[in-house]
Scaffold this motif. Structure first.
Motif, PDB file in Angstrom:
ATOM      1  N   MET A   1       0.838  -1.198   0.000  1.00 39.73           N
ATOM      2  CA  MET A   1       0.000   0.000   0.000  1.00 39.73           C
ATOM      3  C   MET A   1       0.873   1.248   0.000  1.00 39.73           C
ATOM      4  SD  MET A   1      -2.965   1.013  -0.230  1.00 39.73           S
ATOM      5  CE  MET A   1      -4.128   2.271   0.141  1.00 39.73           C
TER       6      MET A   1
ATOM      7  N   ASP B   1      -4.752   6.113  16.368  1.00 37.23           N
ATOM      8  CA  ASP B   1      -5.957   5.612  15.717  1.00 37.23           C
ATOM      9  C   ASP B   1      -7.077   6.615  15.967  1.00 37.23           C
ATOM     10  OD1 ASP B   1      -8.258   4.384  14.901  1.00 37.23           O
ATOM     11  OD2 ASP B   1      -7.908   2.511  15.990  1.00 37.23           O
TER      12      ASP B   1
ATOM     13  N   MET C   1     -12.991   6.347   8.429  1.00 37.84           N
ATOM     14  CA  MET C   1     -13.337   6.612   9.819  1.00 37.84           C
ATOM     15  C   MET C   1     -14.635   5.915  10.235  1.00 37.84           C
ATOM     16  SD  MET C   1     -10.856   8.480  10.744  1.00 37.84           S
ATOM     17  CE  MET C   1      -9.530   8.476   9.540  1.00 37.84           C
TER      18      MET C   1
HETATM   19  C1  LIG Z   1      -5.744   5.417   1.290  1.00 40.43           C
HETATM   20  S1  LIG Z   1      -4.545   5.897   2.476  1.00 40.43           S
HETATM   21  C2  LIG Z   1      -4.284   7.608   2.035  1.00 40.43           C
HETATM   22  C3  LIG Z   1      -2.934   8.108   2.477  1.00 40.43           C
HETATM   23  C4  LIG Z   1      -2.582   9.545   2.126  1.00 40.43           C
HETATM   24  N1  LIG Z   1      -3.470  10.491   2.767  1.00 40.43           N
HETATM   25  C5  LIG Z   1      -2.575   9.764   0.625  1.00 40.43           C
HETATM   26  O1  LIG Z   1      -3.484  10.416   0.114  1.00 40.43           O
HETATM   27  O2  LIG Z   1      -1.649   9.292  -0.047  1.00 40.43           O
HETATM   28  C6  LIG Z   1      -5.463   5.988   4.007  1.00 40.43           C
HETATM   29  C7  LIG Z   1      -4.582   6.187   5.234  1.00 40.43           C
HETATM   30  O3  LIG Z   1      -5.413   6.438   6.362  1.00 40.43           O
HETATM   31  C8  LIG Z   1      -4.896   5.741   7.481  1.00 40.43           C
HETATM   32  N2  LIG Z   1      -5.992   5.494   8.421  1.00 40.43           N
HETATM   33  C9  LIG Z   1      -7.116   4.793   8.180  1.00 40.43           C
HETATM   34  N3  LIG Z   1      -7.903   4.746   9.268  1.00 40.43           N
HETATM   35  C10 LIG Z   1      -7.251   5.442  10.234  1.00 40.43           C
HETATM   36  C11 LIG Z   1      -7.536   5.738  11.600  1.00 40.43           C
HETATM   37  N4  LIG Z   1      -8.654   5.303  12.190  1.00 40.43           N
HETATM   38  N5  LIG Z   1      -6.639   6.467  12.311  1.00 40.43           N
HETATM   39  C12 LIG Z   1      -5.496   6.897  11.726  1.00 40.43           C
HETATM   40  N6  LIG Z   1      -5.177   6.647  10.437  1.00 40.43           N
HETATM   41  C13 LIG Z   1      -6.030   5.919   9.701  1.00 40.43           C
HETATM   42  C14 LIG Z   1      -4.316   4.483   6.881  1.00 40.43           C
HETATM   43  O4  LIG Z   1      -3.350   3.891   7.738  1.00 40.43           O
HETATM   44  C15 LIG Z   1      -3.731   4.978   5.569  1.00 40.43           C
HETATM   45  O5  LIG Z   1      -2.377   5.353   5.698  1.00 40.43           O
END
Ligand SMILES: C[S@@+](CC[C@H](N)C(=O)[O-])C[C@H]1O[C@@H](n2cnc3c(N)ncnc32)[C@H](O)[C@@H]1O
Length: 289
Positions: A21, A110, A133
């Motif tokens: 990823m 988180d 979320m």
């Molecule tokens: C699809 S990626 C997008 C990453 C970045 N913002 C980009 O546009 O390249 C989604 C990111 O959100 C993070 N994420 C998802 N749920 C989360 C949560 N509950 N708390 C913190 N981070 C979260 C994931 O670990 C991941 O790195």
């Protein structure tokens, strides 16, 4: 909204294959950097009176957002927040390579659990993260509280699937429409497990107290010749697509997909010169009054 158990299950998966990823996010940034520049231009326009000093990237992944914004806003410091430590390590390496490491710190948290104490900020960036979320309304309220009055929130999302389409419509190594069929299967699964993907963020933003300043849809449609990273982006993406649909796709389609993914084969996407990058993105720019 959404079932928290699904989300936690999803987190476990994301951690498990974090490196694939992470690579994908880096490639996404490389190929779509012109789009990213357009969005940061919009932000710069809205923040012309007081350029941001503190920028928070929510669900930063490997840091595409915060690193682009730090380059754009030379006086700013960044906070990259993600739950995935692998992503944050990669972000730190990237920041160092760009000479930006002294201006960004990482926070592993988180967001489904609680809002971490990051202090007051001027700009929050949430790209492809809000739809993850469990309770986006609560997170938006926390963002609102963390922003200084006049501060901006940028929410970037995709309409349906996070991945672009790479093959011309009539292509699919003897299976025209192959990629469209894969996407249709994935979209069906996403609709069930990730109902927030492709949803309208205007109303939830208003509900959290924001004024939506700009909503902009981008139809991204890149055609050859494309940067060399495009082939690797297509390969990494289609590998993930395959793992999502391998049990649903018919045997001929699966065989055709494997031909496209065979790194040594002549038909591999790495060697194709007819790749496109087609996707849609929507950006909401909202202000805390
Ligand atoms: C699809 S990626 C997008 C990453 C970045 N913002 C980009 O546009 O390249 C989604 C990111 O959100 C993070 N994420 C998802 N749920 C989360 C949560 N509950 N708390 C913190 N981070 C979260 C994931 O670990 C991941 O790195």
């Amino acid at each position: 909204m959404g079932n928290p158990h699904h989300h936690h299950h999803h987190h476990a998966t994301a951690d498990h294959d974090g490196s694939g990823m992470a690579e994908l996010l880096d490639l996404d940034a490389e190929v779509l950097h012109a789009h990213l520049a357009e969005v940061t231009d919009l932000i710069a326009g809205l923040a012309a009176d007081s350029p941001p000093r503190t920028i928070l990237d929510l669900g930063s992944g490997t840091g595409t957002g915060v690193l682009t914004l730090l380059a754009r806003f030379g006086e700013a410091e960044g906070i990259a927040l993600d739950q995935d430590e692998h992503m944050l390590r990669r972000l730190t390496d990237r920041a160092r390579a760009l000479g930006l490491d002294r201006r960004v710190r990482t926070v592993q948290a988180d967001l489904d659990t609680a809002w971490p104490s990051v202090g007051a900020v001027d700009l929050v960036w949430a790209s492809a993260s809000m739809h993850h979320m469990a309770d986006p309304g609560r997170v938006l309220a926390d963002v609102h509280a963390a922003l200084r009055p006049g501060g901006l929130l940028a929410v970037l999302e995709m309409d349906s699937l996070p991945m672009p389409r790479f093959l011309p419509d009539d292509q699919g190594v003897g299976r025209p429409g192959l990629e469209a069929r894969c996407h249709a299967l994935l979209a069906e699964m996403r609709a069930e497990h990730m109902p927030l993907l492709g949803s309208d963020w205007g109303a939830p933003l208003a509900e959290a107290g924001f004024t939506v300043e700009t909503e902009r849809n981008f139809a991204i449609d890149l055609r050859p010749p494309l940067p060399a990273a495009t082939g690797r982006y297509a390969l990494a993406t289609l590998r993930r697509v395959r793992s999502g649909v391998e049990n649903l796709l018919d045997a001929d389609d699966l065989a055709a997909l494997d031909v496209l993914l065979d790194g040594d084969g002549p038909e591999c996407v790495l060697r194709r010169t007819d790749l496109t990058v087609r996707t849609t993105r929507t950006v909401w720019l909202a202000r805390r009054p």
